[in-house]
Design an enzyme around this catalytic site. Structure first.
Site: not given
Length: 534
Positions: A60, A202, A222, A240, A244-245, A259, A324
């Protein structure tokens, strides 16, 4: 390549001012993949997964993100470096330019929706210049049945034109030729000059972060979320690299989403999305089995490098470390259908503390929870970026500052209220370093972190003895099943009390300095959650 014989459907875009376009409507992923390959916009891996390159932008561009400042947003948005204003007039001119640019081109249109809870469903139409942009939207937004398309009316419209660059940005109040702009009154999102697909995802997340708390009394978050067999929901906040994942993918629990979620007044947690958008740098089946196995036909790999054997080299960051994959959530086996569940019992704030100061797990008061939520702390380690020779603290308000139109304390106050109403436990989990800072200590073992999170979710930390940290004031359990007691005390793992307190004071000062921007908006309870410097 996946074969697909479905016939091509089309619709008219005349009502948007887009003229004489060849419109491909609601194509299947296989059709879109074939179109991308046919146009030379990508290649297939050996197992048939589409791999594309997003070009100049591999992430981004937050400095080129704008919100239209008008009657709806003027007094609501937290204007500043993150939420930059642009006028309605300049937005309209840019929209006209994009509409003219898209006319007479071959375009790809996708109707879908976001927000899995039917009460909050929001229809989104995306008009994209590239076939793989449309395929990304298929993966990431929630998918409609064919029977729902006949009477479809979008609430939001995305116009995605990566090939259009504004030739004279100063005249439009923007920084350079690329831009991502939201207009909350017209309910239109413009993406110009960037092919990075995350701008669309986003953009809609940012829209929901404004609409849901302002108009619907829903807290947008988030975070990832999962649910146990007994209906107990857990949510995981983290920037990041904090896990989290990884930590929300639990073989004993069903994944709600990885997410973006909403927390409603009716006591539900619902996924905004229909897919996952995960980093794949250094990916392996051993480390991230769910993500690794989800990379199959229907997924899209972004900016990866192929080795001499024509295999994807997930270790190679030549193009970007932000490689990604996007894939529909049904590429994961153990998922919650539909993707919403009841109030959370446990909330985990994940941080990779490279200073080795924070406890591996600690329990937070409501004030501490709000403080750490607003702070959104993790750390960058030496070697990850040019010029970083020692750990560097990184703060992102609400664990998602770039996507939050309102002031962070608005979200924090909503979170605090919902936590107290639901009687939820909030935990700060350090997935970073123990026994010393980065370069001296070691990374916390994943098996210990999993054991601590499992114990918290199972209620096994409810009745153990706790000790308050002298600087961060958080409550540290003295024992935890399947975790050695000595691991639970960060100071004890150092064998250097003076060195530990020096780093702890330094990190506490970083927290205090970062929080100065929020102090005038924070209540006494939140300020009581701050650490103290000795």
């Amino acid at each position: 390549m996946v074969e697909d014989t479905q016939t091509t459907k089309t619709i008219s875009l005349e009502r948007y001012g887009i003229k004489n376009a060849t419109v491909n409507y609601q194509l299947t992923p296989a059709q879109l993949q074939a179109a991308a390959i046919g146009k030379g916009m990508g290649r297939e891996t050996k197992n048939g997964t589409l791999a594309i390159n997003t070009g100049k932008f591999t992430g981004r561009s937050p400095k080129d993100r704008f919100l239209v400042k008008d009657d709806y947003t003027a007094d609501k948005v937290w204007w500043g470096d993150i939420n930059q204003p642009v006028s309605s007039e300049n937005f309209d001119r840019l929209q006209d330019n994009i509409v003219a640019y898209l006319s007479e081109k071959e375009l790809y249109v996708r109707d879908g929706y976001v927000c899995a809870d039917p009460k909050y469903k929001m229809n989104v139409r995306t008009i994209a210049e590239y076939p793989w942009s449309n395929m990304f939207v298929y993966n990431m937004f929630l998918r409609l049945e064919d029977s729902e398309l006949k009477d479809f009316n979008e609430e939001w419209l995305i116009l995605c034109a990566p090939g259009y660059e504004c030739p004279n940005p100063d005249e439009y109040g923007i920084r350079q030729g690329n831009f991502s702009i939201l207009n909350f009154t017209k309910k239109v999102a413009l993406v110009g000059g960037s092919a990075y697909t995350g701008e669309m995802k986003k953009g809609i997340f940012s829209a929901l972060n404004m609409i849901l708390p302002t108009d619907k009394n829903v807290l947008p978050m988030h975070c990832s979320a999962n649910v146990g067999e007994d209906g107990d929901t857990s949510i995981f906040f983290g920037l990041s690299g904090t896990g989290k994942t990884t930590l929300s993918a639990d073989p004993n629990r069903k994944l709600i989403g990885d997410d973006e979620h909403g927390w409603t007044a009716e006591n539900t947690i619902f996924n905004f999305e229909g897919g996952c958008y995960a980093k794949v740098i250094d990916l392996s089946e051993e480390k991230e089995p769910d993500i690794f196995r989800a990379i199959k036909p229907g997924a899209i790999l972004e900016n990866v490098i192929f080795d001499e054997n024509d295999e994807v080299d997930f270790m190679d960051s030549t193009i970007t470390p932000n490689t990604r994959v996007s894939y529909p959530i049904y590429h994961i086996e153990n998922i919650k259908k539909p993707s919403y569940a009841g109030n959370p019992k446990n909330i985990f704030f994940l941080t990779a503390d490279a200073f080795g100061v924070l406890p591996p797990i600690s329990k937070l008061t409501p004030g501490q929870a709000a403080f750490h939520f607003i702070s959104g702390y993790t750390a960058k380690v030496a070697g990850t970026e040019a010029g970083i020779n020692e750990p560097v603290p990184s703060f992102s308000a609400c664990f998602g500052a770039p996507f939050m139109p309102l002031h962070p304390t608005k979200y924090a106050e909503m979170l605090s209220k919902k936590m107290q109403e639901a009687g939820v436990n909030v935990w700060l989990v350090n997935t970073g370093w123990t026994g010393g800072p980065y370069g001296v200590g070691t990374r916390m073992k994943l098996k210990y972190t999993r054991a601590m999170i499992t114990a918290a979710m199972n209620g096994e930390l409810d009745n153990v003895d706790y000790k308050n940290h002298s600087i961060f004031k958080v409550a540290m359990p003295k024992s935890c099943p399947n975790v050695p007691d000595e691991v639970l005390s960060p100071k004890g793992t150092w064998n250097n009390d003076e060195g530990y307190y020096e780093k702890a004071d330094m990190l506490a000062k970083f927290f205090q300095d970062n929080f100065k921007q929020f102090e005038e908006y924070a209540n006494d309870e939140i300020m009581e959650g701050a650490p103290v410097v000795r």
